[in-house]
Design a protein around this motif. Sequence first.
Motif, PDB file in Angstrom:
ATOM      1  N   ASN A  92       7.023  -0.863  -9.913  1.00 29.36           N
ATOM      2  CA  ASN A  92       6.785  -0.204 -11.239  1.00 29.36           C
ATOM      3  C   ASN A  92       6.471  -1.165 -12.082  1.00 29.36           C
ATOM      4  O   ASN A  92       5.479  -0.826 -12.868  1.00 29.36           O
ATOM      5  N   GLU A  93       6.713  -2.363 -12.259  1.00 29.13           N
ATOM      6  CA  GLU A  93       6.223  -3.330 -13.121  1.00 29.13           C
ATOM      7  C   GLU A  93       4.848  -3.731 -13.237  1.00 29.13           C
ATOM      8  O   GLU A  93       3.924  -3.794 -14.136  1.00 29.13           O
ATOM      9  N   VAL A  94       4.298  -3.998 -11.812  1.00 29.49           N
ATOM     10  CA  VAL A  94       3.014  -4.349 -11.461  1.00 29.49           C
ATOM     11  C   VAL A  94       2.018  -3.109 -12.170  1.00 29.49           C
ATOM     12  O   VAL A  94       0.985  -3.409 -12.620  1.00 29.49           O
ATOM     13  N   ILE A  95       2.628  -2.082 -11.680  1.00 27.93           N
ATOM     14  CA  ILE A  95       1.566  -0.733 -11.662  1.00 27.93           C
ATOM     15  C   ILE A  95       1.581  -0.507 -13.255  1.00 27.93           C
ATOM     16  O   ILE A  95       0.386  -0.180 -13.690  1.00 27.93           O
ATOM     17  N   ALA A  96       2.806  -0.637 -13.908  1.00 32.65           N
ATOM     18  CA  ALA A  96       2.857  -0.483 -15.248  1.00 32.65           C
ATOM     19  C   ALA A  96       1.985  -1.210 -16.198  1.00 32.65           C
ATOM     20  O   ALA A  96       1.094  -0.943 -16.927  1.00 32.65           O
ATOM     21  N   ASN A  97       1.831  -2.477 -15.845  1.00 27.46           N
ATOM     22  CA  ASN A  97       1.053  -3.472 -16.464  1.00 27.46           C
ATOM     23  C   ASN A  97      -0.522  -3.430 -16.205  1.00 27.46           C
ATOM     24  O   ASN A  97      -1.388  -3.539 -17.206  1.00 27.46           O
ATOM     25  N   ASP A 123       0.916  -1.164   0.007  1.00 24.45           N
ATOM     26  CA  ASP A 123       0.079   0.049  -0.005  1.00 24.45           C
ATOM     27  C   ASP A 123       0.868   1.174  -0.057  1.00 24.45           C
ATOM     28  O   ASP A 123       0.412   2.144  -0.587  1.00 24.45           O
ATOM     29  N   SER A 124       1.976   1.421   0.777  1.00 24.02           N
ATOM     30  CA  SER A 124       2.942   2.410   0.850  1.00 24.02           C
ATOM     31  C   SER A 124       3.578   2.655  -0.609  1.00 24.02           C
ATOM     32  O   SER A 124       3.703   3.698  -0.880  1.00 24.02           O
ATOM     33  N   LEU A 125       3.907   1.536  -1.254  1.00 26.46           N
ATOM     34  CA  LEU A 125       4.504   1.726  -2.485  1.00 26.46           C
ATOM     35  C   LEU A 125       3.452   2.529  -3.505  1.00 26.46           C
ATOM     36  O   LEU A 125       3.655   3.258  -4.208  1.00 26.46           O
ATOM     37  N   ALA A 126       2.122   1.836  -3.485  1.00 28.65           N
ATOM     38  CA  ALA A 126       1.022   2.379  -4.222  1.00 28.65           C
ATOM     39  C   ALA A 126       0.814   3.892  -3.951  1.00 28.65           C
ATOM     40  O   ALA A 126       0.614   4.565  -4.861  1.00 28.65           O
ATOM     41  N   LEU A 127       0.674   4.270  -2.622  1.00 29.56           N
ATOM     42  CA  LEU A 127       0.664   5.666  -2.365  1.00 29.56           C
ATOM     43  C   LEU A 127       1.684   6.555  -2.894  1.00 29.56           C
ATOM     44  O   LEU A 127       1.364   7.788  -3.536  1.00 29.56           O
ATOM     45  N   ILE A 128       2.888   6.230  -2.938  1.00 33.90           N
ATOM     46  CA  ILE A 128       3.873   6.859  -3.209  1.00 33.90           C
ATOM     47  C   ILE A 128       4.090   7.136  -5.026  1.00 33.90           C
ATOM     48  O   ILE A 128       4.177   8.339  -5.456  1.00 33.90           O
ATOM     49  N   LYS A 129       3.662   6.015  -5.597  1.00 37.18           N
ATOM     50  CA  LYS A 129       3.679   6.001  -6.917  1.00 37.18           C
ATOM     51  C   LYS A 129       2.599   6.949  -7.432  1.00 37.18           C
ATOM     52  O   LYS A 129       2.615   7.587  -8.479  1.00 37.18           O
ATOM     53  N   LYS A 130       1.343   6.774  -6.832  1.00 36.01           N
ATOM     54  CA  LYS A 130       0.333   7.643  -7.050  1.00 36.01           C
ATOM     55  C   LYS A 130       0.490   8.992  -6.833  1.00 36.01           C
ATOM     56  O   LYS A 130       0.270   9.984  -7.831  1.00 36.01           O
ATOM     57  N   ALA A 131       1.211   9.479  -5.692  1.00 39.49           N
ATOM     58  CA  ALA A 131       1.583  10.743  -5.555  1.00 39.49           C
ATOM     59  C   ALA A 131       2.548  11.322  -6.489  1.00 39.49           C
ATOM     60  O   ALA A 131       2.584  12.469  -7.115  1.00 39.49           O
ATOM     61  N   ALA A 132       3.450  10.499  -6.824  1.00 43.16           N
ATOM     62  CA  ALA A 132       4.623  10.569  -7.764  1.00 43.16           C
ATOM     63  C   ALA A 132       3.833  11.111  -9.265  1.00 43.16           C
ATOM     64  O   ALA A 132       4.259  12.255  -9.963  1.00 43.16           O
ATOM     65  N   ALA A 133       2.923  10.377  -9.683  1.00 42.04           N
ATOM     66  CA  ALA A 133       2.259  10.529 -10.911  1.00 42.04           C
ATOM     67  C   ALA A 133       1.518  11.915 -11.136  1.00 42.04           C
ATOM     68  O   ALA A 133       1.500  12.608 -11.957  1.00 42.04           O
ATOM     69  N   LYS A 134       0.698  12.255  -9.883  1.00 40.37           N
ATOM     70  CA  LYS A 134       0.005  13.479  -9.734  1.00 40.37           C
ATOM     71  C   LYS A 134       1.110  14.810  -9.907  1.00 40.37           C
ATOM     72  O   LYS A 134       0.610  15.757 -10.186  1.00 40.37           O
ATOM     73  N   ALA A 135       2.120  14.463  -8.985  1.00 38.67           N
ATOM     74  CA  ALA A 135       3.200  15.502  -9.011  1.00 38.67           C
ATOM     75  C   ALA A 135       3.649  15.680 -10.373  1.00 38.67           C
ATOM     76  O   ALA A 135       3.914  16.868 -10.812  1.00 38.67           O
ATOM     77  N   LEU A 179      -4.300  -1.592  -6.305  1.00 42.33           N
ATOM     78  CA  LEU A 179      -3.581  -1.939  -5.145  1.00 42.33           C
ATOM     79  C   LEU A 179      -4.145  -1.464  -4.000  1.00 42.33           C
ATOM     80  O   LEU A 179      -4.135  -2.429  -2.868  1.00 42.33           O
ATOM     81  N   LEU A 180      -4.457  -0.313  -3.691  1.00 43.50           N
ATOM     82  CA  LEU A 180      -4.831   0.350  -2.270  1.00 43.50           C
ATOM     83  C   LEU A 180      -6.116  -0.384  -2.170  1.00 43.50           C
ATOM     84  O   LEU A 180      -6.575  -0.536  -0.805  1.00 43.50           O
TER      85      LEU A 180
END
Length: 467
Positions: free
Chosen positions: A110-115, A49-61, A83-84
């Motif tokens: 990165n790979e799971v989120i990308a796919n 969940d923490s990785l998902a929060l970071i990647k979501k925040a990074a995409a928005k930023a 994921l969340l």
Amino acid sequence: MVNNSRSEHDLLGYKDIPNSAYYGVHTLRAVENFPITHVPISKFSFLVDSLALIKKAAAKANHQLGLLDEKKCNAIVFACDELLAGKYHEHFVVDVIQGGAGTSTNMNANEVIANIAIEYLGGKRGEYSILHPNEHVNLSQSTNDVYPTALKIASHFGILALIKAMTVLRDAFKNKSLEFNDVIKMGRTQLQDAVPMTLGQEFSTYAVMMTEDIDRLSEALLLIHEINLGATAIGTGINSHPEYAATVCQYLNEYSGVNFKTAENLVEATQDCGSFVQVSGVLKRIAVKISKICNDLRLLSSGPRTGFFEINLPPMQAGSSIMPGKVNPVIPEVMNQIAYEVIGNDTTITFAAEAGQLQLNAFEPVIGYSLFKSVSHLSNGCLVLAEKCVNGITANKEHMRKQVENSIGLVTALNPLIGYENSTEVAKIALHSGRSVYDIVLEKGLLTKEQLNQAMQPELLTKPQIG
């Protein structure tokens, strides 16, 4: 024939990836390289969940700063929200202990989120020309700022759960202290009779000990709110927008509901694991104190015929394969073992934090794994100890009162009433004859039965009396 795999490549060459997998080539190599604990990172849902929060925040930023188009941003956000929501966690397959300072964990994310995002955009898994794990999901990031930040976010939520579990245990001890408020017993120092007290006083100390440790853990929690997200490789922020660090932290706080703060010096924050050491030290303190409490519970319940036999722990299971009727204190025993593990984990974290070199600590995976185990096992242990042991404890009141009456330590409580010389004489007779202090005081006429019974009231025996 049906092709059940797809081909992906990295700098080392090509590998076949199962079509059913949402991870890719970097993750598969890590699975092959690190068959260490056989515990995948998916076992720690807070970390995923923490990785998902970071990647979501990074995409928005990145989108806000003009670095990522809206279509790709929305796809990444969708994947992170999936994921969340608890989906796809089984595709986080990298072992929790790994070389590379957490790179394999970051690449797995990165790979799971990308796919997931690629399928959202209408493509097939592995079609990275549509959306790339590194170029888009990992944009403006490095493992070196993503991974430690993820550890801190996961630790935050894990510690909150531990505080909740500790509160349940604290309340269980507090309730027992009220229930046993008027139950008289002998206090002991160095396992020798000391002076009378109440069983309620004994259990109240356990409640206070838990309260103190809840406070210390709450203080330590604040230390892990400082993050290095935006530091990228070593803290200089290379390959990121000048406003990225502040922007991504703002989004992270919005999505997590926690007030994380960007470290003032990102170079320092990227290499320093001091906050993990501090938190682990508090966890060790908690473990030591709870283990001491469990030692007391085992001792006070020992017997039933040849031990202290002051309290009864709830019988949870048969205690022996050869001794019929034997019941062991299995719940305090398991809590003791959790404590020993936490102490060992603290040693691991200490050495791993010390071993960091120059601008990065490569051993954060074992720090995270050790910390998560300590937090998780302490949380489970506190709940089990409260529900399966403390809540069901009963007192052997008459047995304890007889021990008080028979104990030579009673003369200390009677000293203000009969005087030091008489108290010494009574103690001497009791020691050599084996008779009770209560009977000797009556026989010598030092107090009447009414006076002696009045003196033995718990509220008089267990509080200051002179003045």
